[in-house]
Design a protein around this motif. Structure first.
Motif, PDB file in Angstrom:
ATOM      1  N   GLY A   1       0.817  -1.212   0.000  1.00 29.98           N
ATOM      2  CA  GLY A   1       0.000   0.000   0.000  1.00 29.98           C
ATOM      3  C   GLY A   1       0.848   1.256   0.000  1.00 29.98           C
ATOM      4  N   ALA A   2       1.901   1.268   0.814  1.00 29.87           N
ATOM      5  CA  ALA A   2       2.809   2.418   0.860  1.00 29.87           C
ATOM      6  C   ALA A   2       3.503   2.614  -0.481  1.00 29.87           C
ATOM      7  CB  ALA A   2       3.843   2.211   1.968  1.00 29.87           C
ATOM      8  N   GLY A   3       3.925   1.490  -1.087  1.00 27.10           N
ATOM      9  CA  GLY A   3       4.611   1.585  -2.370  1.00 27.10           C
ATOM     10  C   GLY A   3       3.701   2.085  -3.480  1.00 27.10           C
ATOM     11  N   VAL A   4       2.457   1.631  -3.499  1.00 22.78           N
ATOM     12  CA  VAL A   4       1.516   2.052  -4.543  1.00 22.78           C
ATOM     13  C   VAL A   4       1.164   3.529  -4.402  1.00 22.78           C
ATOM     14  CG1 VAL A   4      -0.849   1.776  -5.389  1.00 22.78           C
ATOM     15  CG2 VAL A   4       0.539  -0.243  -4.904  1.00 22.78           C
ATOM     16  N   ILE A   5       0.914   3.988  -3.161  1.00 22.95           N
ATOM     17  CA  ILE A   5       0.520   5.379  -2.923  1.00 22.95           C
ATOM     18  C   ILE A   5       1.715   6.326  -2.966  1.00 22.95           C
ATOM     19  CG2 ILE A   5      -0.521   6.968  -1.237  1.00 22.95           C
ATOM     20  CD1 ILE A   5      -2.505   5.109  -2.655  1.00 22.95           C
ATOM     21  N   GLY A   6       2.898   5.827  -2.534  1.00 23.54           N
ATOM     22  CA  GLY A   6       4.085   6.680  -2.524  1.00 23.54           C
ATOM     23  C   GLY A   6       4.260   7.444  -1.231  1.00 23.54           C
ATOM     24  N   TYR A   7       3.670   6.954  -0.162  1.00 17.10           N
ATOM     25  CA  TYR A   7       3.793   7.611   1.150  1.00 17.10           C
ATOM     26  C   TYR A   7       3.700   6.553   2.236  1.00 17.10           C
ATOM     27  CZ  TYR A   7       3.238  11.114   4.825  1.00 17.10           C
ATOM     28  OH  TYR A   7       3.413  11.896   5.933  1.00 17.10           O
ATOM     29  N   TRP A   8       4.585   6.682   3.253  1.00 20.16           N
ATOM     30  CA  TRP A   8       4.517   5.785   4.412  1.00 20.16           C
ATOM     31  C   TRP A   8       4.572   6.660   5.650  1.00 20.16           C
ATOM     32  CZ3 TRP A   8       7.699   0.588   4.572  1.00 20.16           C
ATOM     33  CH2 TRP A   8       7.162  -0.238   5.562  1.00 20.16           C
ATOM     34  N   VAL A   9       5.734   6.741   6.281  1.00 27.44           N
ATOM     35  CA  VAL A   9       5.904   7.711   7.364  1.00 27.44           C
ATOM     36  C   VAL A   9       6.111   9.096   6.752  1.00 27.44           C
ATOM     37  CG1 VAL A   9       7.352   8.356   9.334  1.00 27.44           C
ATOM     38  CG2 VAL A   9       6.897   5.947   8.860  1.00 27.44           C
ATOM     39  N   ARG A  10       6.663   9.122   5.556  1.00 30.41           N
ATOM     40  CA  ARG A  10       6.926  10.343   4.807  1.00 30.41           C
ATOM     41  C   ARG A  10       6.803   9.995   3.322  1.00 30.41           C
ATOM     42  NH1 ARG A  10      11.432   9.569   2.376  1.00 30.41           N
ATOM     43  NH2 ARG A  10      11.684  11.736   1.755  1.00 30.41           N
ATOM     44  N   GLY A  11       6.970  10.998   2.460  1.00 30.41           N
ATOM     45  CA  GLY A  11       6.949  10.744   1.031  1.00 30.41           C
ATOM     46  C   GLY A  11       8.064   9.785   0.638  1.00 30.41           C
ATOM     47  N   MET A  12       7.802   8.956  -0.376  1.00 31.48           N
ATOM     48  CA  MET A  12       8.756   7.920  -0.765  1.00 31.48           C
ATOM     49  C   MET A  12       9.343   8.197  -2.148  1.00 31.48           C
ATOM     50  SD  MET A  12       6.656   4.514   0.475  1.00 31.48           S
ATOM     51  CE  MET A  12       8.061   3.403   0.440  1.00 31.48           C
ATOM     52  N   HIS A  13      10.666   7.987  -2.269  1.00 29.06           N
ATOM     53  CA  HIS A  13      11.357   8.045  -3.545  1.00 29.06           C
ATOM     54  C   HIS A  13      10.931   6.823  -4.362  1.00 29.06           C
ATOM     55  CE1 HIS A  13      14.816   7.816  -6.354  1.00 29.06           C
ATOM     56  NE2 HIS A  13      14.850   9.133  -6.198  1.00 29.06           N
ATOM     57  N   TRP A  14      11.037   6.898  -5.708  1.00 23.97           N
ATOM     58  CA  TRP A  14      10.562   5.788  -6.542  1.00 23.97           C
ATOM     59  C   TRP A  14      11.290   4.490  -6.229  1.00 23.97           C
ATOM     60  CZ3 TRP A  14      13.774   3.195  -9.894  1.00 23.97           C
ATOM     61  CH2 TRP A  14      14.960   3.819 -10.272  1.00 23.97           C
ATOM     62  N   ILE A  15      12.572   4.599  -5.827  1.00 29.37           N
ATOM     63  CA  ILE A  15      13.324   3.384  -5.459  1.00 29.37           C
ATOM     64  C   ILE A  15      12.723   2.766  -4.194  1.00 29.37           C
ATOM     65  CG2 ILE A  15      15.568   2.482  -4.705  1.00 29.37           C
ATOM     66  CD1 ILE A  15      16.887   4.591  -6.464  1.00 29.37           C
ATOM     67  N   GLU A  16      12.352   3.631  -3.235  1.00 29.38           N
ATOM     68  CA  GLU A  16      11.730   3.141  -2.001  1.00 29.38           C
ATOM     69  C   GLU A  16      10.375   2.500  -2.305  1.00 29.38           C
ATOM     70  OE1 GLU A  16      12.989   6.036   1.613  1.00 29.38           O
ATOM     71  OE2 GLU A  16      11.935   7.033  -0.028  1.00 29.38           O
ATOM     72  N   ARG A  17       9.647   3.067  -3.244  1.00 26.29           N
ATOM     73  CA  ARG A  17       8.330   2.522  -3.591  1.00 26.29           C
ATOM     74  C   ARG A  17       8.454   1.121  -4.179  1.00 26.29           C
ATOM     75  NH1 ARG A  17       4.837   7.137  -6.637  1.00 26.29           N
ATOM     76  NH2 ARG A  17       3.264   5.485  -6.414  1.00 26.29           N
ATOM     77  N   ILE A  18       9.380   0.953  -5.105  1.00 19.96           N
ATOM     78  CA  ILE A  18       9.588  -0.366  -5.713  1.00 19.96           C
ATOM     79  C   ILE A  18      10.051  -1.367  -4.662  1.00 19.96           C
ATOM     80  CG2 ILE A  18      10.997  -1.673  -7.361  1.00 19.96           C
ATOM     81  CD1 ILE A  18      11.009   0.851  -9.132  1.00 19.96           C
ATOM     82  N   THR A  19      10.966  -0.906  -3.790  1.00 23.20           N
ATOM     83  CA  THR A  19      11.465  -1.776  -2.715  1.00 23.20           C
ATOM     84  C   THR A  19      10.331  -2.215  -1.795  1.00 23.20           C
ATOM     85  OG1 THR A  19      13.599  -0.618  -2.762  1.00 23.20           O
ATOM     86  CG2 THR A  19      13.116  -1.962  -0.815  1.00 23.20           C
ATOM     87  N   ALA A  20       9.456  -1.265  -1.449  1.00 22.15           N
ATOM     88  CA  ALA A  20       8.330  -1.583  -0.552  1.00 22.15           C
ATOM     89  C   ALA A  20       7.410  -2.622  -1.180  1.00 22.15           C
ATOM     90  CB  ALA A  20       7.549  -0.312  -0.226  1.00 22.15           C
ATOM     91  N   ILE A  21       7.139  -2.492  -2.480  1.00 23.99           N
ATOM     92  CA  ILE A  21       6.265  -3.462  -3.157  1.00 23.99           C
ATOM     93  C   ILE A  21       6.899  -4.845  -3.172  1.00 23.99           C
ATOM     94  CG2 ILE A  21       5.258  -4.079  -5.390  1.00 23.99           C
ATOM     95  CD1 ILE A  21       4.840  -1.056  -5.872  1.00 23.99           C
ATOM     96  N   ILE A  22       8.214  -4.903  -3.433  1.00 26.74           N
ATOM     97  CA  ILE A  22       8.925  -6.194  -3.428  1.00 26.74           C
ATOM     98  C   ILE A  22       8.880  -6.818  -2.043  1.00 26.74           C
ATOM     99  CG2 ILE A  22      11.187  -7.303  -3.693  1.00 26.74           C
ATOM    100  CD1 ILE A  22      11.779  -5.211  -5.882  1.00 26.74           C
TER     101      ILE A  22
END
Length: 666
Positions: free
Chosen positions: A594-615
């Motif tokens: 969910g964080a990776g798809v939206i692009g936000y978790w505790v803070r805004g996420m860089h695209w690398i962080e988003r892909i990592t979160a989805i994996i």
């Protein structure tokens, strides 16, 4: 905040009805007046009374019970559903002479088995001229009634299967078969219990009708508005409150609703304007409601009435409660996934919850909790050893009592009559859909197509499970487009499920797999009826709403793979510890995805962080010890990095621009 932000404007009942008629074929009925209006009203009432009589005193012989049920449904469909829904005059549909003729012919078809039962049984397999004519007429009437009440997609599929049955000898490769004669086709379709009068219509003429009737009585108690008030009281004050209200309300509506589109319009008329007013974009607001409402079909105990079909199709001693229990955890995970993503979107946009003034009175909400008694009762009754039929009957009686207690509605005798009429009206499309589904099942049975397609899918996938699941998913999504829940499940379970079962997957896992993807077709472009209906409420772009809905419902694209690979999620041959662990890792994985798809978790996420979160999320969802360990470790590391980076940003000095302080935005 946003160009989409506007003053809350709730849809009127008339506007809701127009939307339903536009996107839900089941809602496009005529408003008959005069003598025909009385005939239709009495016909609907008689339909319900017949079903109640057989539920209380026992059903008739299979062919008699099903043809009477079919005769009622077909004749009423031709009276109430116009051949062309676009033609109106002064707010009501005009009835044509041929509709009356078709209605009369439908009565004749419905009466044929009861009138000539002994002769038909004695002459089994041998059709006279009148038999053949009536049987052929029954097929044609079912197809036309289905087109009117359900829509073109399932009608087209049924016609293609009939053509396949008749001309299969001209098909290439493994699809080829000897072909059925016209007489054999008619005999199978109407003079056996393998076609129109098969299992789908059998379930419609018994269990499904009663549960639709239960839903009709439940609505009369005022529980629909109470769902909204209860959801608002629980979730309204939270971050992005209205979106969470939509999710909670739709999950509750799904316990009684048999239609994704109807759920969207009734619940969305309340929640979508609130979301827009708070600051959600039109497409996102519509997508939240569409994905949540579609998920209502996955929510026990009703599950769009497909659970009753599943009992018959799977067999092997499986009970209704086994299916409802197995579907509980996947349904919770589905709604959790949507909840997580709407939460992160609200955090990303900085959206508030509802104010105290916008909230309903908690005292009034708590004071009406008794409205939930019928739902609790039916769940408890289904858990007991009581039959499904009696569970539905007792729940209807409890609904009447609750409706009488509720001073806001105070159900009277005529309310009971109208509930019976509304319940029968709701059942018309289901009866037509299950009759057409019976045609499909009959062809599959006679030609052996199910096994052929299963072997074909497995060969195409190289004999591997994951590729077979992916191909089956595509097949279920395509077959499920534009079909109501019950017909949807019949088609996908007959054509797609056998491929998975051949690879050693438990029957229940395989059937729920195709059921999930058939349902998700309602929000998967290009058809996406539920998403289009939500866009009609929100004023957003339908295609964009459909794409957003698919993103929010990503859990529904993942969860079926989990319970195929790890049946513990369905509580099949598993301990409570195994179930808890699977749910924990899957829930954790959904947070990361969910964080990776939206692009936000505790803070805004860089695209690398988003892909990592989805994996990371996929690793946690995949049921293996090593992937769980890697996933949990990576989850903790990424969460810590998010947290410390946010803290670091907070400690940075403010930047001065022309003497004004500018806050640092994560």
């Amino acid at each position: 905040m946003d160009d989409d932000k506007e003053k809350v404007k709730y849809l009127t009942e008339e506007e809701q009805q127009k939307l339903l008629e536009k996107y839900d074929p089941e809602a496009g009925t005529r408003k008959l007046k005069g003598m025909l209006g009385y005939i239709a009203f009495i016909g609907l009432l008689a339909f319900s009374l017949f079903q109640l009589y057989t539920a209380i005193f026992g059903v008739f012989t299979a062919q008699i019970q099903r043809t009477i049920h079919l005769g009622f449904a077909l004749s009423l469909i031709f009276l109430l559903f116009p051949a062309n829904r676009k033609k109106r005059q002064k707010g009501k549909f005009q009835i044509a002479w041929y509709d009356i003729v078709l209605a009369v012919l439908s009565i004749g078809v419905g009466a044929y088995w009861p009138l000539f039962f002994e002769d038909l049984v004695m002459n089994v397999g041998r059709l006279g001229t009148l038999d053949f004519t009536v049987g052929l007429l029954a097929i044609l009437l079912v197809l036309e009634a289905t087109r009117r009440a359900v829509g073109i997609p399932i009608t087209t599929i049924a016609v293609l299967f009939i053509l396949y049955g008749l001309f299969g000898q001209y098909m290439p490769g493994f699809l080829s078969h000897r072909g059925l004669t016209f007489e054999r086709m008619v005999q199978t379709m109407f003079f056996s219990t393998e076609g129109i009068l098969g299992t789908p219509l059998a379930i419609s003429s018994t269990f499904i009708f009663l549960f639709l009737l239960f839903g009709s009585f439940l609505i009369r108690t005022g529980v629909g508005q109470y769902f909204n008030d209860l959801s608002t009281a629980i979730a309204g004050r939270r971050v992005g409150g209205p979106a969470k209200v939509a999710i909670f309300s739709s999950a509750l509506q799904g316990t009684i609703s048999g239609s994704s589109v109807a759920n969207v319009v009734t619940s969305g008329a309340f929640t979508i304007p609130m979301m827009k007013n708070l600051g959600y974009k039109k497409e996102f607001a519509g997508a939240v409601e569409a994905s949540a409402s579609t998920g209502g079909q996955l929510m026990p105990p009703i599950m769009g009435a497909a659970a009753f079909l599943m009992v018959e199709f799977i067999g092997n001693g499986i009970t209704y409660w086994d299916i409802a229990k197995a579907a509980t955890i996947p349904a919770i995970l589905y709604f959790t996934g949507i909840w997580i993503m709407t939460h992160f979107e609200a955090k990303r946009l900085g959206l508030r919850g509802l104010t105290k003034e916008e909230m309903p009175s908690k005292r009034e909400v708590i004071g009406k909790v008794y409205l939930l008694i019928p739902i609790v009762a039916i769940i408890l009754l289904l858990m007991s050893n009581i039959t499904v039929t009696h569970a539905a009957l007792y729940s209807i009686l409890i609904s009447i009592v609750v409706g009488f207690i509720n001073k806001d509605v105070r159900m009277k005798f005529m309310d009971i009559i109208y509930a019976l009429v509304d319940g029968a009206r709701t059942a018309l499309a289901v009866a037509a859909a299950t009759a057409s589904a019976g045609i499909i099942v009959g062809i599959v049975t006679k030609t052996g197509l199910g096994l052929k397609l299963a072997n074909g899918l497995i060969d195409l996938a190289g004999g591997y499970l994951i590729p077979t699941l992916m191909l089956t998913m595509v097949a279920a999504l395509v077959l499920g487009m534009g079909s109501p829940t019950t017909a949807n499940y019949v088609i996908t379970s007959t054509i797609a499920a056998p491929a998975i079962i051949l690879l050693g997957v438990p029957d229940l896992s395989a059937h729920l797999f195709v059921f999930y993807f058939g349902i998700i077709a309602d929000i998967t472009p290009p058809v996406a009826l539920a998403a289009f209906a939500a866009a009609g409420v929100s004023g957003g772009d339908p295609l964009k709403t459909g794409i957003q809905s698919s993103k929010l419902a990503i859990a529904a694209f993942i969860i079926p793979y989990i319970f195929v690979l790890s049946p513990q999620m369905l509580m099949i041959d598993s301990t409570w510890m195994e179930v808890v662990w699977v749910v924990f890792t899957a829930m954790t994985g959904m947070i990361a995805i969910g964080a990776g798809v939206i692009g936000y978790w505790v803070r805004g996420m860089h695209w690398i962080e988003r892909i990592t979160a989805i994996i990371i999320g996929l690793l946690l969802i995949y049921p293996e010890t090593i992937t769980d360990i890697i996933g949990l470790t990576s989850f903790a590391i990424l969460l810590a990095l998010q947290y410390f980076k946010k803290q670091g940003n907070k400690n940075l000095p403010t930047i001065l621009d022309n003497g004004h302080n500018i806050e640092r935005i994560d």
